[in-house]
Design an enzyme around this catalytic site. Structure first.
Site, short mmCIF file in Angstrom:
data_model
loop_
_atom_site.label_atom_id
_atom_site.label_comp_id
_atom_site.label_asym_id
_atom_site.label_seq_id
_atom_site.Cartn_x
_atom_site.Cartn_y
_atom_site.Cartn_z
N GLU A 110 -12.73 2.54 4.43
CA GLU A 110 -11.73 2.86 5.45
C GLU A 110 -11.78 4.35 5.74
O GLU A 110 -10.83 5.08 5.49
CB GLU A 110 -10.34 2.42 4.96
N GLU A 113 0.82 -1.21 0.00
CA GLU A 113 0.00 0.00 0.00
C GLU A 113 0.86 1.26 0.00
O GLU A 113 1.85 1.34 0.73
CB GLU A 113 -0.90 0.00 1.23
#
Length: 278
Positions: A256, A155
């Site tokens: 998220e 990520e």
């Protein structure tokens, strides 16, 4: 298309945090969701007691939701840390101790995506030393993920909020993905495309989607500014997810985002209930 054409999961490490960990899967189910994801929930324990693992597994199974994503140990998250695998000494050792624990826990719940956060630059170690250590640890993580039929996610975070993290652009994350795959020969390292982080970096999201969807195994969203629910900022998230779909992305979209001042159960008004089940 739009939001109705996506498979969403809820990140239980940022939503429903007003509840104890073991109550969050049921709360997500009560809100209409059938899939969830988690950061490593024991920030001080890369190898928690088996009873704790069993209790969380039971809570997820009893709620009738599926765990679709899990982070490896990443230090104090949320908090000052941005991962552990590139930090020499105790943090790297904790990451290595966690690898098989996290992989086996994920496998026991049918979870096939494991996220390995890189970590901050630290004093006392050169960038080369940290990057060499990171590659060693990512190779170990990729092999463990492969053993349980999972992908390893890499990520990119964002520079304004994570100024000491070196992985703060899509091209840099893809560079790491390619290095891990070259080192293992497994091909199971993939990009986690977090549209909030990339937008905070000022990246051209349409170009990122066009260039890297084929190497992407998970997507996460939050609006910007504010990291709130879709519609609280100015990101054209519905359009961006349409672009991803047209580019061939068929995976989950992780929610998220911060719920704001209201309870998390009230943070999903933007998504009709009939579209929440994955």
């Amino acid at each position: 298309m739009g939001f109705a054409d996506q498979r969403f999961n809820v990140n239980l490490s940022i939503l429903f945090t007003e509840l104890p960990l073991l109550e969050r899967p049921a709360a997500a189910a009560a809100a209409g969701f059938t899939a969830v994801e988690l950061w490593w929930p024991w920030v001080d324990a890369p190898t928690p007691e088996q009873s704790e693992l069993d209790a969380l597994r039971a809570a997820i199974n009893d709620a009738g939701v599926r765990l679709t994503g899990l982070n490896f140990y990443a230090g104090q998250l949320p908090g000052p840390d941005r991962g552990a695998l590139s930090i020499p000494g105790e943090e790297s050792e904790k990451f290595r101790a966690n690898i098989d624990v996290a992989a086996d826990f994920a496998h026991s719940l049918g979870c096939t995506a494991l996220n390995a956060l890189y970590g901050n630059r630290v004093d006392g170690a050169s960038e080369q030393e940290q990057d060499e250590l990171a590659l060693e640890n990512l190779v170990l993580a990729a092999r463990a993920a492969d053993r349980v039929g999972a992908v390893l996610l890499i990520e990119a975070l964002n520079a304004p909020e994570s100024p000491k993290c070196p992985i703060v652009s899509a091209p840099k994350a893809i560079e790491i993905v390619d290095k891990v795959n070259a080192a293992t020969g497994l091909g199971n390292a993939k990009f986690l495309m977090d549209l909030y982080h990339l937008s905070m970096n000022g990246e051209d999201l349409t170009a990122v989607i066009s260039s890297y969807t084929d190497k992407t195994a998970h997507v996460q969203i939050a609006d910007n500014p504010g990291r709130g629910a879709p519609g609280t900022g100015s990101l054209p998230l519905e359009d961006l997810l349409d672009q991803l779909k047209k580019a061939g992305y068929e995976g989950y979209v992780g929610l998220e985002y911060k719920p704001g001042d209201a309870p998390s159960a009230e943070a999903f008004d933007w998504l009709p209930r009939e579209h929440r089940a994955a």
